[in-house]
Design a protein around this motif. Structure first.
Motif, short mmCIF file in Angstrom:
data_model
loop_
_atom_site.label_atom_id
_atom_site.label_comp_id
_atom_site.label_asym_id
_atom_site.label_seq_id
_atom_site.Cartn_x
_atom_site.Cartn_y
_atom_site.Cartn_z
N VAL A 196 0.85 -1.20 0.00
CA VAL A 196 0.00 0.00 0.00
C VAL A 196 0.88 1.24 0.00
N MET A 197 0.55 2.20 -0.86
CA MET A 197 1.31 3.44 -0.94
C MET A 197 0.97 4.34 0.25
N SER A 198 1.99 4.93 0.81
CA SER A 198 1.81 5.82 1.95
C SER A 198 0.96 7.03 1.56
N GLY A 199 -0.03 7.35 2.40
CA GLY A 199 -0.86 8.52 2.15
C GLY A 199 -1.94 8.33 1.11
N SER A 200 -2.08 7.11 0.59
CA SER A 200 -3.06 6.84 -0.46
C SER A 200 -4.45 6.63 0.15
N PRO A 201 -5.51 6.65 -0.69
CA PRO A 201 -6.85 6.38 -0.17
C PRO A 201 -6.93 5.04 0.57
N ALA A 202 -6.25 4.01 0.03
CA ALA A 202 -6.27 2.69 0.68
C ALA A 202 -5.59 2.74 2.04
N ALA A 203 -4.47 3.46 2.14
CA ALA A 203 -3.75 3.56 3.41
C ALA A 203 -4.59 4.29 4.45
N LYS A 204 -5.27 5.35 4.04
CA LYS A 204 -6.10 6.12 4.98
C LYS A 204 -7.29 5.30 5.48
N ALA A 205 -7.74 4.36 4.61
CA ALA A 205 -8.88 3.53 5.01
C ALA A 205 -8.45 2.35 5.87
N GLY A 206 -7.15 2.10 5.96
CA GLY A 206 -6.65 1.01 6.80
C GLY A 206 -6.31 -0.26 6.06
N MET A 207 -6.25 -0.21 4.75
CA MET A 207 -5.91 -1.41 3.98
C MET A 207 -4.42 -1.70 4.13
N LYS A 208 -4.07 -3.00 4.17
CA LYS A 208 -2.68 -3.40 4.34
C LYS A 208 -2.29 -4.49 3.35
N MET A 227 -11.50 7.31 -4.21
CA MET A 227 -10.39 7.03 -5.11
C MET A 227 -9.80 8.34 -5.64
N THR A 228 -8.58 8.29 -6.12
CA THR A 228 -7.92 9.47 -6.69
C THR A 228 -8.65 9.89 -7.98
N PRO A 229 -8.41 11.10 -8.48
CA PRO A 229 -9.08 11.53 -9.72
C PRO A 229 -8.85 10.60 -10.91
N ASP A 230 -7.73 9.86 -10.91
CA ASP A 230 -7.52 8.91 -11.99
C ASP A 230 -7.93 7.49 -11.57
N LEU A 231 -8.81 7.42 -10.55
CA LEU A 231 -9.43 6.18 -10.11
C LEU A 231 -8.42 5.14 -9.64
N LYS A 232 -7.53 5.55 -8.75
CA LYS A 232 -6.56 4.65 -8.15
C LYS A 232 -6.83 4.54 -6.65
N LEU A 233 -6.62 3.32 -6.12
CA LEU A 233 -6.75 3.11 -4.68
C LEU A 233 -5.45 3.45 -3.97
N GLY A 234 -4.34 3.33 -4.71
CA GLY A 234 -3.04 3.55 -4.10
C GLY A 234 -2.44 2.27 -3.57
N VAL A 235 -2.69 1.16 -4.30
CA VAL A 235 -2.11 -0.12 -3.90
C VAL A 235 -1.34 -0.71 -5.09
N TYR A 236 -0.37 -1.53 -4.77
CA TYR A 236 0.33 -2.30 -5.79
C TYR A 236 -0.33 -3.67 -5.87
N GLN A 237 -0.66 -4.08 -7.07
CA GLN A 237 -1.37 -5.34 -7.25
C GLN A 237 -0.43 -6.53 -7.15
N SER A 238 -0.94 -7.63 -6.67
CA SER A 238 -0.16 -8.87 -6.69
C SER A 238 -0.01 -9.32 -8.15
N SER A 239 1.00 -10.12 -8.39
CA SER A 239 1.29 -10.58 -9.75
C SER A 239 1.62 -12.06 -9.72
N LEU A 240 1.98 -12.59 -10.85
CA LEU A 240 2.38 -14.01 -10.90
C LEU A 240 3.52 -14.28 -9.92
N ALA A 241 4.43 -13.32 -9.81
CA ALA A 241 5.59 -13.49 -8.93
C ALA A 241 5.17 -13.55 -7.46
N SER A 242 3.96 -13.10 -7.14
CA SER A 242 3.49 -13.16 -5.75
C SER A 242 3.09 -14.58 -5.35
#
Length: 466
Positions: free
Chosen positions: A236-248, A312-327
């Protein structure tokens, strides 16, 4: 702006290198056979009024060639004496033929001069791929190792596929990796008459027609098939909408605004729907309402779902990095010695060329024509950060594209000149100068139309018109 400049720098550097070596291939064979090269330019020095269009140029002593760079970054050229090319220099052709001119040389020498650029680009691509194999090796996620299987769209399910099927192979052989630059995975399915899958621990076979439209498989949203990757938050990106909501990190998104979410593809699809809604909202209040979302989230280690509200941000981002195949999966890593890298690089380069040529036939369709891109599309292939692996991979890929496009039998391209030379070698008759000039005009016109069309597609995509 920073990401744009990084992409632009990579694009310009790659294209400059490819154009320089392509034209260098023509010049090498020309000088090898004693043909005078009058000008060797990277980019075009199109005249603007009294200005010659040259950014800089120089002519070494005891050398007939003027070297330089023009201002228009649409390619480059190597002006060869006694040849009708894009310069359309007819005055030179009216003079008596000279022994240092292109037109006085045997047809086989002229043929080598014309294919010199394509040859250099193709060999360059194979060399770059070989050095990539030597430096970084080959890393990929094996399809049969993806134990969570795949996610399929409605078209795929109608053929018999089910979510979480583990793809094993087809009647053409086993699958290697999900996708690469030339789409081998999708092509293999499109041409298959049988696909083997592992379903609930048991091997099953699904019959297919063997002539499916690969382009529609890739362009359809959701995709015909893609790896099943849960909508799990990597970080989760610091200061992002997801971080403010408590997402981890480790949280899994289960729904957004009441719409069920299983994978990141589902999540991206729903944010795409919100983007369409945002496009018609005229006021700040309406925009804010559209960006206000309700998520149900399963926190890491928890059994109950949590309801989370955020804007969400004006460009519709939550502010999280998505998991990938490498996850979830460990990639297969293959290392090559210096000598082993050359056959490995050559094999990979040949597969890329084969795939690109195979995909070329789709351009005749309406969807294929829409997929044609100009400078913007090519530039967007580079990552928004500097990565030498990606830079060299894309440079090698563009080198193969440049080689293939230049050998097409279109007048004004190398392939057009090759066709006329082959005609001469077979019939023992040269095409007339008048014919060659008009062919050059026709070829230049075709290329300009294609360039305008490709870049217009980029503009329309940027405006979300198509």
């Amino acid at each position: 702006m920073e990401t744009f400049l990084i992409r632009l720098l990579q694009f310009v550097l790659a294209i400059s290198l490819l154009v320089l070596l392509h034209e260098g291939g023509h010049m090498f064979f020309a000088k090898l056979f004693g043909v005078r090269v009058e000008k060797f330019f990277v980019f075009f020095d199109v005249n603007i009024g009294k200005w010659s269009g040259k950014l800089f140029s120089w002519k070494p002593k005891k050398d007939d060639t003027e070297y330089g760079m023009g201002w228009l970054p649409l390619g480059g050229y190597c002006k060869i004496s006694g040849m009708i090319d894009e310069s359309l220099d007819r005055e030179q052709m009216k003079k008596d033929p000279q022994p240092w001119e292109f037109r006085t040389k045997p047809a086989w020498q002229r043929l080598l001069i014309m294919i010199g650029g394509v040859l250099v680009n193709f060999v360059l691509a194979l060399f770059i791929y070989s050095m990539i194999m030597f430096t970084w090796g080959d890393s990929y996620f094996k399809v049969s190792d993806m134990t969570m299987g795949m996610r399929f769209n409605a078209d795929a399910k109608a053929l018999g596929f089910k979510d979480h099927d583990v793809m094993l192979g087809t009647d053409q052989g086993s699958f290697r990796e999900f996708a690469n630059v030339n789409g081998d995975f999708f092509r293999q399915i499109a041409q298959a008459k049988r696909v083997d899958v592992l379903r609930n621990g048991k091997k099953q076979s699904i019959k297919l027609p063997g002539d499916m439209d690969m382009l529609s498989m890739i362009k359809t949203r959701p995709y015909f098939v893609e790896p099943f990757i849960p909508a799990q938050v990597d970080s989760v990106m610091s200061g992002s909408p997801a971080a403010k909501a408590g997402m981890k990190a480790g949280d899994v998104i289960k729904s957004i605004n009441g719409k069920a979410v299983e994978t990141w593809s589902d999540m991206n699809y729903q944010t795409g729907v919100l983007d369409d809604v945002m496009a018609v909202k005229n006021t700040h209040k309406d925009s804010l309402a559209a960006r206000s979302v309700v998520l149900t989230v399963q926190h890491k280690g928890a059994t109950k779902l949590d309801t989370m509200r955020m804007v969400m941000t004006p460009d519709l981002k939550l502010g999280v990095y998505q998991s990938s195949l490498a996850s979830f999966y460990k990639p297969v890593q293959v290392q090559y010695s210096f000598l082993e890298s050359f056959p490995a690089g050559a094999k990979h380069g040949w597969n890329v060329l084969r795939g690109y040529v195979g995909n070329f036939r789709y351009l005749a369709s309406a969807d294929g024509a829409k997929s044609i891109g100009g400078f913007g599309s090519i530039g967007s292939l580079f990552p928004p950060y500097w990565d030498w692996y990606m830079f060299w991979s894309m440079t090698a890929f563009l080198s193969i594209i440049l080689a293939f496009m230049n050998i097409l039998p279109i007048p004004a391209l190398d392939g057009g000149h090759v066709v006329f030379l082959l005609y001469e070698m077979i019939t023992r008759r040269k095409p007339s100068e008048k014919f060659m000039v008009w062919a050059e005009y026709a070829g230049i016109t075709i290329l300009i139309i294609l360039m305008v069309f490709a870049n217009l597609n980029d503009i329309l995509r940027w405006l979300h018109v198509m």
